[in-house]
Design an enzyme around this catalytic site. Structure first.
Site, PDB file in Angstrom:
ATOM      1  CD  GLU A 254      -2.787  -1.177   2.473  1.00  0.00           C
ATOM      2  OE1 GLU A 254      -4.003  -0.912   2.483  1.00  0.00           O
ATOM      3  OE2 GLU A 254      -2.152  -1.515   3.492  1.00  0.00           O
TER       4      GLU A 254
ATOM      5  CB  SER B  93      33.891  15.463  22.303  1.00  0.00           C
ATOM      6  OG  SER B  93      34.887  16.205  22.987  1.00  0.00           O
TER       7      SER B  93
ATOM      8  CD  GLU C 169      19.887  10.858  25.591  1.00  0.00           C
ATOM      9  OE1 GLU C 169      20.837  10.877  24.782  1.00  0.00           O
ATOM     10  OE2 GLU C 169      19.159  11.835  25.807  1.00  0.00           O
TER      11      GLU C 169
ATOM     12  CE  LYS D 269      30.265   8.050  23.931  1.00  0.00           C
ATOM     13  NZ  LYS D 269      30.802   7.440  22.700  1.00  0.00           N
TER      14      LYS D 269
ATOM     15  CE  LYS E 152      22.584  13.940  26.042  1.00  0.00           C
ATOM     16  NZ  LYS E 152      21.747  14.020  24.824  1.00  0.00           N
TER      17      LYS E 152
ATOM     18  CB  CYS F 246      60.440   9.011   4.476  1.00  0.00           C
ATOM     19  SG  CYS F 246      60.019   7.341   4.995  1.00  0.00           S
TER      20      CYS F 246
END
Length: 676
Positions: free
Chosen positions: A38, A85, A116, A118, A293, A435
Site C-alpha cells: 500500500e 565532545s 541514554e 551511547k 545528562k 621518505c
C-alpha cells in the site's frame, strides 16, 4: 490556477501528507499502519503525478530523497553552536566524582537526569527552517563540518519536513547516523558477493556511506538516525527540560533513542547504567556506554561548558571486551609526520563481532612497559569497543622461543636517520620528508581542501602517481604533464585537464595554506595562519630563530622546535627553492591597512557568550587587529568573560590581566563600529 490544476495540486499535497504520516508511523513510532504494498502504491501515484506536473514538485516531497547527481565535494560548514565532545568515565567512582562536581556547582542534590545509550555512530547536525530540512552537516572538528545535505535526504529516518505546526521557526538538532548489527552483516555479505572490501565495523560503514559522492550509493545503504540533542532553537515551544525536548522531537517527526530513561536521582542513574551494560548484546545496534545528562535546561545553563565538553553531561563507558590471541609479528609503520609506530600483527580473533588481526603498540616505551615479544600470547581489548589494544602479556604461556623487539637503528621505509625531538619524548620519527612511507600520506595532506586544495588529487590518484614514480615530493606535483596523466587508469582528457587546472590554481593559495600543507609536525591550520601573518614570507619564516618564534604568543617551545627542525633540513630548503622556481606563491597577502585600534593586543575568551559564538567573537578581535589566544599568560592583555567562566578567570586575576565582561567587550567592539 484553474480548477483542474487546483485539484491536481491538492491531490499531490494529500499524497505527500499520507506518505509523510506513514513514514512517521514506521520510522519514529515503529507502528506501521499500512502494508509495504500500500505504501509503494502511494509513492507510485505521487511519482506519476509529479512527472506529469513537475511544477508541483517541492523540496520536501518524499520523491526528492534520492538524487541521481554526484557531488564532487562537500562544502565546509561552520556550526552555529560548536558540536562538543563528551568527557568519559570508566567506573562508578569516576561517575560519582562527576556527580559531586555537579552538586557542588548547583548547590543542590535535587537533580533529575536523562540516561541514554551511547551508540557507536556518526554525529550529524540537521537544520530545519520553517519546518523544512535545509542543511545536514557532519561534526568535523566540532567547530566546522561538511555539508552532506543531499546524502542525508536519502535516509528515510530523517524527515524532509517536520510534521507539526508547533515546530520552531529555526531548529538545529544533533544526532547519530548508524547501521544496525543485522543490516551491517547483510551489507558486508553484499560487498563480499560483489568482490568489494567489506567494512571493519558498523561505524566505519555509516561514515563511509554518508560521504559518498553519489547519493544513490548512500541511498542503497541501510542508514538510520536518531536525535539526542539540539544546538539552537528559535520560536516554537519553550522546553524546560531535556526530556521535554525529546518528547517534542518525536512529535515533530524526528526519531529519538527509545532506550532513553528519565532518572529522578543519582542512585537511579547508577542502576540504569548497570542495567544497560547487561543488555548491551541484545541491543540491535553497537553501543559502548551510556550518556548521562542533567535534565533541567536551566541547570544545564548554570553548569555551562569547558572548552571541549559540557559540564552537564558525561559518558559512562562500559567495561571493554577482552580476549586472548598470539602476536605473530611486530612491524614498524611510518606515519605522515615521520612518527614510527610499532604494530602487532595478531592471529585473527573475533571480538565484539569484529575480527581483530592487528593492534597498535603506540611506541617502544609501551613495548618495554608491557614486555611484549613476538610469539607472546596477549590479552587484547577494544578500547571504547572500537580500537584494538594490547593490555598485557600472558607470561605463564611463554615457551622461551619468543623474540625481543628492538628499536630500529634507522627508518624501516627509507633507511634515513631517526630521532627523538627531546629525551622525554616517547616516539621516534624519521627526519627525511621525502621518505616514501611519509610521502603518500603527505601528498594527501598537501592536496586537501584546507591546505593547497587540489580538488582532483584523491588517494587513488596519488597511489598511481607514486607507483609509476611520477612524483616523489610536493614539487613534483607541479611538473606533471597531460600526456603522463593520460597513462593512468581511468584518466581521459577531461579528467587530466581538471587535475592540471586544480594544480595550477593551487599555486595562488596564500602562504598559510602552504605552511599547513607542508605537514610540519604540530603545525595545524591556526598555527600556520599565525606564522604566515607574522613572517609574511616563507623565507623569513625559514630564517627565524628560536627567540623570534617564542616571542609569538601562540608559539610554545615544542612548536618552535618542530619548525626549526623542519626548516633546518637540506631537503626542505631544496623543496622550497623548487616550489619558488615553479611559481608557487610563498607570500601571505597583506591585510587591509585600515585602523587597527587593538593591534598587538592579546585576548583570551572564557565562559559562554550570549551575543556571539566563540568563533564570531574571535573574528571581531581579529578585525580590530587583536590576537585571540587560547590560554592565559603574562602576555595576555584582556580576558573576556561570559557565563560560567572557567579556571582562566582565576589565573588572569592572579596575573593582573584586565578582565572584561560581555557587556564591556560589546561596547569595545561597537566603539570602533565593527559590523556584526
Amino acid at each position: 490556477m484553474n480548477d483542474s490544476l487546483s485539484k491536481i495540486s491538492l491531490k499531490i499535497k494529500t499524497l505527500k501528507e499520507k506518505i509523510n504520516l506513514n513514514d512517521y508511523q514506521y520510522y519514529v513510532l515503529d507502528q506501521p499502519k499500512i502494508s509495504d504494498y500500500e505504501y509503494d502504491q502511494l509513492m507510485k501515484g505521487l511519482k506519476e503525478l509529479e512527472y506529469q506536473y513537475p511544477q508541483f514538485i517541492t523540496p520536501d516531497s518524499p520523491t526528492q530523497r534520492v538524487s541521481g547527481q554526484a557531488s564532487p565535494t562537500f562544502a565546509p560548514v561552520k556550526h552555529i553552536i560548536p558540536m562538543l565532545s563528551l568527557d568519559n568515565t570508566y567506573n562508578e567512582e569516576e561517575l560519582k566524582a562527576w556527580y559531586d562536581r555537579v552538586v557542588k556547582s548547583l548547590k543542590t542534590e535535587k537533580i533529575e537526569f536523562v540516561v541514554e545509550l551511547k551508540i557507536d555512530g556518526v554525529s550529524l547536525s540537521l537544520t530545519y527552517e520553517n519546518a523544512l530540512l535545509t542543511r545536514a552537516a557532519t561534526r568535523g572538528d566540532g567547530e566546522k563540518g561538511e555539508d552532506i545535505t543531499p546524502n542525508a535526504k536519502t535516509i528515510n529516518y530523517i524527515p524532509l519536513k517536520l510534521l507539526t505546526r508547533e515546530s520552531p521557526i529555526f531548529l538545529e538538532v544533533r544526532g547519530e547516523v548508524y547501521i544496525d548489527k543485522k543490516d551491517f552483516e547483510r551489507l558486508n555479505n553484499r560487498m563480499i558477493d560483489n568482490k568489494e572490501e567489506p567494512f571493519a565495523n558498523p561505524r566505519n560503514a555509516a561514515a563511509g556511506s554518508l560521504r559518498q559522492k553519489d547519493t544513490k550509493i548512500t541511498a542503497s545503504r541501510p542508514l538510520k538516525y536518531f536525535v539526542h540533542s539540539y544546538g539552537k532553537i528559535v520560536g516554537g515551544k519553550y522546553f524546560a527540560t531535556h526530556w521535554d525536548f525529546l518528547a517534542a522531537s518525536k512529535k515533530y517527526g524526528l526519531p529519538i533513542n527509545k532506550y532513553s530513561v528519565l532518572c529522578m536521582n543519582f542512585s537511579e542513574v547508577i542502576a540504569k547504567c548497570k542495567e544497560f551494560e547487561t543488555i548491551r548484546d541484545t541491543v540491535p545496534f553497537e553501543i559502548d556506554g551510556a550518556v548521562i545528562k542533567v535534565n533541567d535546561l536551566e541547570q544545564q545553563r548554570m553548569l555551562g561548558f569547558t572548552m571541549k565538553s559540557p559540564r552537564w553531561a558525561i559518558a559512562f563507558k562500559f567495561a571493554p571486551r577482552e580476549t586472548t590471541t598470539k602476536v605473530k609479528d611486530i612491524r614498524v609503520q611510518v606515519g605522515r609526520t615521520g612518527i614510527l609506530t610499532p604494530v602487532a600483527d595478531l592471529e585473527p580473533v573475533s571480538l565484539s563481532g569484529v575480527t581483530i588481526s592487528h593492534a597498535t603498540l603506540h611506541n617502544f616505551d609501551e613495548i618495554k612497559r608491557l614486555d611484549v615479544k613476538i610469539g607472546d600470547r596477549v590479552l587484547i581489548q577494544r578500547a571504547g569497543d572500537v580500537i584494538p589494544k594490547v593490555v598485557k602479556v600472558i607470561v605463564s604461556e611463554r615457551t622461551g622461543n619468543e623474540k625481543t623487539v628492538h628499536i630500529p637503528p634507522k627508518c624501516p621505509a627509507c633507511e634515513g636517520p631517526i630521532t627523538k625531538e627531546k629525551e622525554e619524548d616517547v616516539s621516534y620519527r624519521c627526519l627525511n620528508p621525502s621518505c616514501p612511507a611519509q610521502i603518500e600520506l603527505g601528498l594527501s595532506h598537501f592536496s586537501k581542501r584546507e591546505a593547497m586544495d587540489i580538488e582532483s588529487m584523491g588517494e587513488a590518484v596519488i597511489k598511481q602517481l607514486l607507483n609509476r614514480k611520477m612524483v616523489s615530493n610536493f614539487s613534483d606535483i607541479y611538473k606533471l604533464k597531460k600526456e603522463s596523466l593520460l597513462k593512468l587508469d581511468l584518466f581521459k582528457d577531461k579528467k587530466a585537464q581538471n587535475l592540471l587546472d586544480a594544480i595550477e590554481k593551487s599555486k595562488t593559495q596564500p602562504l598559510n595554506r602552504l605552511i599547513y600543507g607542508l605537514g610540519i609536525r604540530n603545525v595545524g591550520e591556526k598555527a600556520a595562519l599565525t606564522l604566515a601573518e607574522h613572517f609574511q614570507t616563507i623565507h623569513k619564516l625559514m630564517q627565524a630563530s628560536s627567540d623570534e618564534l617564542l616571542n609569538i604568543n601562540e608559539i610554545g617551545p615544542v612548536l618552535a622546535r618542530s619548525i626549526l627542525d623542519y626548516f633546518s633540513q637540506a631537503s626542505v630548503k631544496k623543496l622550497i627553492n623548487e616550489l619558488a622556481l615553479l611559481g608557487i606563491n610563498l607570500r601571505q597577502p597583506e591585510t587591509e591597512q585600515s585602523a587597527k585600534p587593538l593591534e598587538g593586543k592579546t585576548f583570551v575568551l572564557t565562559g559562554e557568550l550570549k551575543a556571539y559564538s566563540r568563533g564570531e567573537a574571535e573574528n571581531k578581535i581579529r578585525e580590530l587587529g587583536g590576537n585571540p589566544a587560547s590560554s592565559v599568560s603574562r602576555k595576555t592583555d584582556f580576558l573576556v568573560t561570559g557565563e560560567n567562566p572557567g579556571s582562566k578567570y582565576a589565573k588572569a586575576k592572579g596575573l593582573g590581566v584586565k578582565i572584561l565582561n560581555e557587556e564591556e567587550f560589546i561596547k569595545l567592539i561597537e566603539k570602533y563600529k565593527i559590523s556584526n
